[in-house]
Write a protein that holds these residues in place. Structure first.
Motif, PDB file in Angstrom:
ATOM      1  N   ALA A  86       0.834  -1.210   0.000  1.00  0.00           N
ATOM      2  CA  ALA A  86       0.000   0.000   0.000  1.00  0.00           C
ATOM      3  C   ALA A  86       0.865   1.255   0.000  1.00  0.00           C
ATOM      4  CB  ALA A  86      -0.923  -0.013   1.216  1.00  0.00           C
ATOM      5  N   ALA A  87       1.933   1.229   0.792  1.00  0.00           N
ATOM      6  CA  ALA A  87       2.802   2.408   0.873  1.00  0.00           C
ATOM      7  C   ALA A  87       3.536   2.655  -0.440  1.00  0.00           C
ATOM      8  CB  ALA A  87       3.784   2.250   2.029  1.00  0.00           C
ATOM      9  N   GLU A  88       3.868   1.578  -1.158  1.00  0.00           N
ATOM     10  CA  GLU A  88       4.524   1.751  -2.463  1.00  0.00           C
ATOM     11  C   GLU A  88       3.569   2.419  -3.463  1.00  0.00           C
ATOM     12  OE1 GLU A  88       7.748   1.144  -3.551  1.00  0.00           O
ATOM     13  OE2 GLU A  88       8.397   0.527  -1.544  1.00  0.00           O
ATOM     14  N   GLU A  89       2.269   2.157  -3.328  1.00  0.00           N
ATOM     15  CA  GLU A  89       1.270   2.838  -4.176  1.00  0.00           C
ATOM     16  C   GLU A  89       1.321   4.339  -3.912  1.00  0.00           C
ATOM     17  OE1 GLU A  89      -1.564   1.813  -6.109  1.00  0.00           O
ATOM     18  OE2 GLU A  89      -0.989  -0.303  -6.198  1.00  0.00           O
ATOM     19  N   ILE A  90       1.375   4.699  -2.643  1.00  0.00           N
ATOM     20  CA  ILE A  90       1.417   6.127  -2.290  1.00  0.00           C
ATOM     21  C   ILE A  90       2.745   6.731  -2.749  1.00  0.00           C
ATOM     22  CG2 ILE A  90       1.340   7.784  -0.376  1.00  0.00           C
ATOM     23  CD1 ILE A  90      -0.445   5.702   1.113  1.00  0.00           C
ATOM     24  N   GLN A 100       0.371  20.541  -2.567  1.00  0.00           N
ATOM     25  CA  GLN A 100       0.598  21.518  -1.513  1.00  0.00           C
ATOM     26  C   GLN A 100       1.529  20.871  -0.482  1.00  0.00           C
ATOM     27  OE1 GLN A 100      -0.569  24.691  -1.350  1.00  0.00           O
ATOM     28  NE2 GLN A 100      -1.377  24.318  -3.407  1.00  0.00           N
ATOM     29  N   PRO A 101       2.395  21.657   0.177  1.00  0.00           N
ATOM     30  CA  PRO A 101       3.277  21.054   1.183  1.00  0.00           C
ATOM     31  C   PRO A 101       2.527  20.250   2.251  1.00  0.00           C
ATOM     32  CG  PRO A 101       4.022  23.260   0.664  1.00  0.00           C
ATOM     33  CD  PRO A 101       2.718  23.079  -0.065  1.00  0.00           C
ATOM     34  N   ASP A 102       1.380  20.742   2.701  1.00  0.00           N
ATOM     35  CA  ASP A 102       0.609  19.981   3.701  1.00  0.00           C
ATOM     36  C   ASP A 102       0.169  18.630   3.135  1.00  0.00           C
ATOM     37  OD1 ASP A 102       0.699  21.602   5.938  1.00  0.00           O
ATOM     38  OD2 ASP A 102      -1.196  22.633   5.489  1.00  0.00           O
ATOM     39  N   THR A 103      -0.267  18.635   1.873  1.00  0.00           N
ATOM     40  CA  THR A 103      -0.695  17.371   1.258  1.00  0.00           C
ATOM     41  C   THR A 103       0.470  16.398   1.218  1.00  0.00           C
ATOM     42  OG1 THR A 103      -2.142  18.691  -0.155  1.00  0.00           O
ATOM     43  CG2 THR A 103      -1.829  16.379  -0.771  1.00  0.00           C
ATOM     44  N   GLU A 104       1.625  16.932   0.851  1.00  0.00           N
ATOM     45  CA  GLU A 104       2.811  16.079   0.762  1.00  0.00           C
ATOM     46  C   GLU A 104       3.145  15.465   2.128  1.00  0.00           C
ATOM     47  OE1 GLU A 104       5.583  17.760  -2.314  1.00  0.00           O
ATOM     48  OE2 GLU A 104       7.008  17.167  -0.781  1.00  0.00           O
ATOM     49  N   ALA A 105       3.072  16.284   3.171  1.00  0.00           N
ATOM     50  CA  ALA A 105       3.352  15.768   4.523  1.00  0.00           C
ATOM     51  C   ALA A 105       2.335  14.694   4.904  1.00  0.00           C
ATOM     52  CB  ALA A 105       3.332  16.914   5.538  1.00  0.00           C
ATOM     53  N   LEU A 106       1.085  14.920   4.531  1.00  0.00           N
ATOM     54  CA  LEU A 106       0.047  13.931   4.863  1.00  0.00           C
ATOM     55  C   LEU A 106       0.237  12.646   4.075  1.00  0.00           C
ATOM     56  CD1 LEU A 106      -2.946  16.422   5.067  1.00  0.00           C
ATOM     57  CD2 LEU A 106      -2.068  15.040   6.964  1.00  0.00           C
ATOM     58  N   LEU A 107       0.616  12.767   2.803  1.00  0.00           N
ATOM     59  CA  LEU A 107       0.837  11.561   1.989  1.00  0.00           C
ATOM     60  C   LEU A 107       2.013  10.745   2.534  1.00  0.00           C
ATOM     61  CD1 LEU A 107       0.259  12.906  -1.644  1.00  0.00           C
ATOM     62  CD2 LEU A 107      -1.130  11.190  -0.462  1.00  0.00           C
ATOM     63  N   HIS A 108       3.094  11.426   2.921  1.00  0.00           N
ATOM     64  CA  HIS A 108       4.228  10.683   3.495  1.00  0.00           C
ATOM     65  C   HIS A 108       3.803   9.995   4.789  1.00  0.00           C
ATOM     66  CE1 HIS A 108       7.598  11.369   0.818  1.00  0.00           C
ATOM     67  NE2 HIS A 108       7.264  12.639   0.713  1.00  0.00           N
ATOM     68  N   THR A 155      10.472  13.612   6.674  1.00  0.00           N
ATOM     69  CA  THR A 155       9.318  14.521   6.579  1.00  0.00           C
ATOM     70  C   THR A 155       9.656  15.862   7.229  1.00  0.00           C
ATOM     71  OG1 THR A 155       7.942  12.544   6.824  1.00  0.00           O
ATOM     72  CG2 THR A 155       6.814  14.670   6.875  1.00  0.00           C
ATOM     73  N   LEU A 156      10.324  15.794   8.376  1.00  0.00           N
ATOM     74  CA  LEU A 156      10.725  17.030   9.055  1.00  0.00           C
ATOM     75  C   LEU A 156      11.704  17.826   8.174  1.00  0.00           C
ATOM     76  CD1 LEU A 156       9.889  18.063  11.799  1.00  0.00           C
ATOM     77  CD2 LEU A 156      11.855  16.893  12.804  1.00  0.00           C
ATOM     78  N   ALA A 157      12.672  17.133   7.571  1.00  0.00           N
ATOM     79  CA  ALA A 157      13.691  17.828   6.774  1.00  0.00           C
ATOM     80  C   ALA A 157      13.125  18.321   5.439  1.00  0.00           C
ATOM     81  CB  ALA A 157      14.886  16.902   6.535  1.00  0.00           C
ATOM     82  N   TYR A 158      12.433  17.456   4.694  1.00  0.00           N
ATOM     83  CA  TYR A 158      11.980  17.826   3.345  1.00  0.00           C
ATOM     84  C   TYR A 158      10.731  18.719   3.373  1.00  0.00           C
ATOM     85  CZ  TYR A 158      15.161  14.685   0.764  1.00  0.00           C
ATOM     86  OH  TYR A 158      16.265  14.084   0.204  1.00  0.00           O
ATOM     87  N   GLN A 159       9.686  18.270   4.088  1.00  0.00           N
ATOM     88  CA  GLN A 159       8.450  19.059   4.082  1.00  0.00           C
ATOM     89  C   GLN A 159       8.549  20.219   5.089  1.00  0.00           C
ATOM     90  OE1 GLN A 159       8.223  15.451   3.613  1.00  0.00           O
ATOM     91  NE2 GLN A 159       8.125  16.233   1.514  1.00  0.00           N
ATOM     92  N   GLY A 160       9.231  19.998   6.212  1.00  0.00           N
ATOM     93  CA  GLY A 160       9.396  21.060   7.197  1.00  0.00           C
ATOM     94  C   GLY A 160      10.434  22.071   6.731  1.00  0.00           C
ATOM     95  N   TYR A 161      11.705  21.740   6.891  1.00  0.00           N
ATOM     96  CA  TYR A 161      12.768  22.692   6.549  1.00  0.00           C
ATOM     97  C   TYR A 161      12.784  23.018   5.059  1.00  0.00           C
ATOM     98  CZ  TYR A 161      14.565  22.124  11.267  1.00  0.00           C
ATOM     99  OH  TYR A 161      14.695  22.128  12.637  1.00  0.00           O
ATOM    100  N   GLY A 162      12.576  22.001   4.203  1.00  0.00           N
ATOM    101  CA  GLY A 162      12.653  22.228   2.753  1.00  0.00           C
ATOM    102  C   GLY A 162      11.496  23.059   2.233  1.00  0.00           C
ATOM    103  N   LEU A 181       7.182  24.154   5.956  1.00  0.00           N
ATOM    104  CA  LEU A 181       6.156  23.901   6.972  1.00  0.00           C
ATOM    105  C   LEU A 181       6.806  24.065   8.345  1.00  0.00           C
ATOM    106  CD1 LEU A 181       4.321  20.683   5.660  1.00  0.00           C
ATOM    107  CD2 LEU A 181       3.645  23.077   5.389  1.00  0.00           C
ATOM    108  N   ASP A 182       6.023  24.557   9.300  1.00  0.00           N
ATOM    109  CA  ASP A 182       6.527  24.732  10.658  1.00  0.00           C
ATOM    110  C   ASP A 182       6.974  23.360  11.205  1.00  0.00           C
ATOM    111  OD1 ASP A 182       6.904  25.064  13.347  1.00  0.00           O
ATOM    112  OD2 ASP A 182       4.928  25.961  13.738  1.00  0.00           O
ATOM    113  N   PRO A 183       8.267  23.197  11.534  1.00  0.00           N
ATOM    114  CA  PRO A 183       8.730  21.895  12.024  1.00  0.00           C
ATOM    115  C   PRO A 183       7.940  21.390  13.237  1.00  0.00           C
ATOM    116  CG  PRO A 183      10.598  23.301  11.529  1.00  0.00           C
ATOM    117  CD  PRO A 183       9.373  24.161  11.393  1.00  0.00           C
ATOM    118  N   ASP A 184       7.451  22.308  14.079  1.00  0.00           N
ATOM    119  CA  ASP A 184       6.670  21.864  15.244  1.00  0.00           C
ATOM    120  C   ASP A 184       5.352  21.223  14.811  1.00  0.00           C
ATOM    121  OD1 ASP A 184       8.607  22.739  16.938  1.00  0.00           O
ATOM    122  OD2 ASP A 184       7.623  24.660  17.395  1.00  0.00           O
ATOM    123  N   ARG A 185       4.771  21.764  13.728  1.00  0.00           N
ATOM    124  CA  ARG A 185       3.523  21.158  13.207  1.00  0.00           C
ATOM    125  C   ARG A 185       3.804  19.776  12.630  1.00  0.00           C
ATOM    126  NH1 ARG A 185       1.287  23.529   8.659  1.00  0.00           N
ATOM    127  NH2 ARG A 185      -0.749  22.591   8.902  1.00  0.00           N
TER     128      ARG A 185
END
Ligand code: TMP
Length: 215
Positions: free
Chosen positions: A49-53, A66-74, A105-112, A115-119
């Motif tokens: 299933a994860a390989e599908e995503i 959107q960055p939020d979508t990307e974080a949710l998909l990961h 996720t923290l490095a790519y979607q947060g710092y990259g 997105l707020d790393p705390d979120r």
């Protein structure tokens, strides 16, 4: 980890072209020779299933999510991977080595992506509680060197490689910030060295931190 889980969970992290997959397979072989039962896996992916995503994330236009979508998909892929592969293996006393996990996720979607790393950390905590690796090895090298190493690879999964140089600089800094914040879990390894030297350093750190019985 809860008390019923007896295996060890090791993750490799880093930017593009750091040599993680080679080091994952070499560590898996070394631990296998030391008598451990080892499961090597990766994110995004690692279960059907994860390989599908994964396919939604690693190909296509750079700005397709959107960055939020990307974080949710990961995180969605991670739920499938943790429930289907990681936790069952740890519960059976196996050693699990994952090529990337939540620090990506923290490095790519947060710092990259900014997105707020705390979120991003709060999202992880919401889903996974305090579940985290026993040891995280961050393979670090200059962005230009890493991207140069990825040239000539199959371009079907190059969505992140096509992101800007600044993006990659930010995520490198992100990984180093994560390592500074969690020194008990994370060790930064100089990935500019040759493959054998990096492997030797990986073995030394795993032995020192986890008493794996490697010699
Ligand atoms: P890979 O090339 O190491 O297999 O990983 C695929 C890409 O996914 C890589 O460029 C990093 C990216 N990624 C994220 O952006 N966030 C994440 O949470 C994970 C696990 C990977």
């Amino acid at each position: 980890m809860n008390d019923t889980e007896t295996g060890r969970f090791i993750t490799f992290e880093g930017g593009e072209g750091a040599g993680k997959s080679t080091q994952v397979s070499r560590l898996a072989a070394a631990l296998g020779s030391a008598g451990k039962t080892v499961v090597s896996t990766r994110e995004p992916g690692g279960s059907e299933a994860a390989e599908e995503i994964r396919r939604l994330l690693v190909s296509g236009a750079v700005d397709r999510w959107q960055p939020d979508t990307e974080a949710l998909l990961h995180n969605a892929a991670r739920v499938e991977h943790v429930a289907g592969v990681v936790r069952p293996a740890l519960g059976a006393g196996k050693w699990v080595i994952s090529d990337r996990f939540h620090d990506s996720t923290l490095a790519y979607q947060g710092y990259g992506h900014g997105l707020d790393p705390d979120r991003v950390a709060a999202l992880h905590a919401l889903i996974f509680g305090d579940f985290r690796p026993d040891l995280t090895l961050i393979l670090d090298l200059p962005v230009a060197d890493g991207l140069a190493r990825t040239q000539g690879r199959d371009g079907a999964e190059d969505r992140y490689e096509r992101m800007s140089r600044d993006f990659h600089e930010r995520l490198r800094e992100g990984f180093l910030a994560i390592a500074r914040a969690e020194p008990d879990r994370c060790v930064v390894i100089d990935a500019t060295a040759d493959e054998d030297s990096v492997h030797a350093r990986v073995l030394a750190v795993v032995e020192e931190r986890l008493r794996a019985g490697l010699d």
